[in-house]
Enzyme design. Structure first.
Site, short mmCIF file in Angstrom:
data_model
loop_
_atom_site.label_atom_id
_atom_site.label_comp_id
_atom_site.label_asym_id
_atom_site.label_seq_id
_atom_site.Cartn_x
_atom_site.Cartn_y
_atom_site.Cartn_z
N MET A 258 -2.89 -1.67 0.48
CA MET A 258 -2.70 -3.10 0.23
C MET A 258 -1.41 -3.63 0.86
O MET A 258 -0.53 -2.87 1.25
CB MET A 258 -2.67 -3.37 -1.27
CG MET A 258 -3.97 -3.09 -1.99
SD MET A 258 -3.87 -3.41 -3.77
CE MET A 258 -3.78 -5.21 -3.80
N HIS A 259 -1.32 -4.94 0.95
CA HIS A 259 -0.09 -5.71 1.21
C HIS A 259 0.42 -5.65 2.66
O HIS A 259 1.26 -6.46 3.03
CB HIS A 259 1.06 -5.27 0.30
CG HIS A 259 0.74 -5.20 -1.15
ND1 HIS A 259 0.21 -6.26 -1.84
CD2 HIS A 259 0.87 -4.19 -2.05
CE1 HIS A 259 0.04 -5.91 -3.11
NE2 HIS A 259 0.43 -4.66 -3.26
N ASP B 81 -7.38 -0.70 -1.84
CA ASP B 81 -7.52 0.68 -2.31
C ASP B 81 -7.64 0.77 -3.83
O ASP B 81 -8.46 1.55 -4.34
CB ASP B 81 -6.39 1.56 -1.79
CG ASP B 81 -4.99 1.02 -2.07
OD1 ASP B 81 -4.85 -0.02 -2.74
OD2 ASP B 81 -4.02 1.65 -1.59
#
Length: 499
Positions: free
Chosen positions: A81-82, A240
């Protein structure tokens, strides 16, 4: 027999999984890639590495497949992520991807609060401004690499860039978009208000779709490079943690997950965003349509153990490192560890705090340190469980996945520290199985993700709390929680000496 592939684009490696209609894993491949740490707190990767290694992993998977290649019907994704991936108008990469565990953006987080306000940010995005999220990274590029920012035509999350290279289609989906601090989580729309306040053109935000949505088929070039059929369908996938939740059956109220990978997560299913848990935990859109989840994060969970192995047991495998772990009593002979190697997320949101071993004695052996690391990671995760319980959630059973589920002693430690029944799955494959389930659902094999879960997910073993250990760990947990406040000022002083 029909098959689908789940691709998990992780922080250190890509894992691909071939799964049949009964949920059985029929093949898997793994390819690692490096992290780039140019400075303390920086963490980047070259997106081209994701493409090369995923291609190699799929090629290996296909080479070992003995069936008809046209029976592999679909592919979907899980991804770290991110992370921030920037493309220009020609859809060329403008710089290395800045990853979730990059913590250079403290000043940008302060700017977000100063401009938007903490309460308004929480109202829109359901999350605080933390260094790991995407918006602070985008603002860092805006402030430090203006030419790159001005040339940005679209930003993507890591797995979305991989999917673009496989299909030629640009999208993201809600579970990953929720980790950017640019999404109105409840309304499932990019926040024009946030974009305008920070001089971000909303047009650089990719189109939004559901995790099970059909994107298209793989390109002829990608089919030729991997050996897959050109008719292989591609589905959007998920973040995820969302895919880890799907792969563990966290699809109903009351379901809780412990996932220990590079980072560690305690995650609980939510039907709405109107929880009363405050800003210490995160709230994201689920990979299941019109559902959400709350979670807390330990930044260096499995990473703490891999760091210890690489530093003090280089060349050994984890089986050797953990040998006789069960012989060490609860509390590791008076040794405590705090897993703040990259700062911490939950419950402190502190980029400057660093880890500690407390209580080192000349009698301690290496295995004591190993057990202390495992207990410290589990204590950190227990802080999120306490937040959930204090908020009214009943947590008496938890499904455990990831590296922490591969060792029975660690699973028993989880049961004792969490004071809950820990369930180990029969064929635990983490987020990659969740990605495969999204492909199976998208391909029409099941009428819902819940139906898919009933077919794919089976509990193998349960670990019940030991009452004596629960009492001992409760005392140690109180000591553990005091370490943060007692070392915070020292770490603020020491940070000037970090490279």
């Amino acid at each position: 027999m029909k098959y689908v592939i789940g691709i998990d684009l992780g922080t250190s490696a890509v894992k691909v999984l071939l799964v049949n209609q009964y949920g059985r894993v029929c093949g898997e491949a793994l390819q690692a890639y490096p992290l780039i740490h140019e400075k303390s707190g920086y963490s980047e990767q070259q997106p081209e590495e994701w493409i090369k290694k995923t291609t190699l992993a799929l090629k290996e998977l296909v080479a070992g497949f003995e069936g008809n290649i046209n029976d592999i019907e679909g592919i979907s994704f899980s991804g770290q992520m991110h992370g921030l991936v920037l493309l220009n108008e020609k859809r060329e990469i403008l710089r290395n991807a800045i990853l979730w565990n990059d913590i250079r953006t403290t000043a940008q987080c302060e700017r977000i609060y100063n401009v938007l306000g903490k309460e308004q940010l929480l109202q829109i995005t359901k999350n605080p401004a933390l260094e790991g999220f995407t918006l602070p990274k985008l603002l860092w590029v805006q402030e430090n690499e203006l030419d790159i920012f001005n040339n940005t035509h679209v930003f993507l999350l890591p797995k979305d860039y991989l999917r673009y290279r496989m299909t030629g289609q640009i999208h993201t989906e809600y579970s990953d978009a929720a980790g950017t601090l640019l999404l109105d989580v409840k309304e499932k729309l990019w926040s024009v208000e946030i974009c305008n306040l920070f001089n971000i053109n909303p047009r650089i935000c990719p189109p939004l779709i559901e995790s099970h949505d059909f994107i298209g088929t793989i390109t002829s070039q990608f089919a030729d490079e991997t050996g897959l059929s050109k008719s292989t369908k591609v589905f959007a996938g998920g973040a995820d943690n969302a895919c880890g939740a799907i792969g563990a059956g966290i699809l109903f109220e009351g379901k809780t997950l412990c996932s220990i990978g590079t980072s560690g997560v305690i995650l609980s299913y939510e039907q709405c965003t109107d929880h009363e848990l405050g800003d210490e935990v995160h709230c994201f859109n689920h990979g299941k349509e019109n559902a959400f989840y709350t979670m807390g994060v330990t930044l260096s969970a499995g990473h703490s153990l891999s760091w210890f192995k690489e530093t003090f047991a280089k060349g050994e495998n984890f089986e050797t490192l953990l040998h006789e772990l069960e012989s060490i009593p609860s509390g590791s002979h008076g040794l405590l560890y705090t897993p703040y190697l990259f700062g911490e997320r939950t419950p402190y949101a502190d980029a400057d705090i660093r880890g500690s071993f407390i209580g080192i004695d000349a009698s301690h052996k290496r295995i004591d340190f190993v057990r202390a690391v495992i207990e410290g990671v589990t204590f950190s995760l227990c802080e999120t469980i306490n937040i959930f319980r204090d908020g009214g959630k009943k947590i008496d059973s938890i499904i455990s996945i990831g590296g922490g589920a591969k060792n029975d002693t660690w699973l028993q430690i989880q049961a004792d520290i969490f004071n809950a029944v820990i369930m180990k799955l029969e064929n635990e494959q983490g987020p990659s199985i969740g990605a495969a389930m999204l492909a199976a659902y998208g391909s029409g094999w099941f009428s819902s993700l819940e139906d898919c879960s009933n077919k794919f997910i089976r509990v193998a073993t349960e670990f019940h709390p030991n009452k004596d250990n629960v009492k001992k760990y409760k005392v140690l947990f109180d000591i553990y929680k005091s370490i943060y406040t007692k070392t915070k000022d020292l770490n603020n002083i020491l940070k000037i000496y970090r490279k």
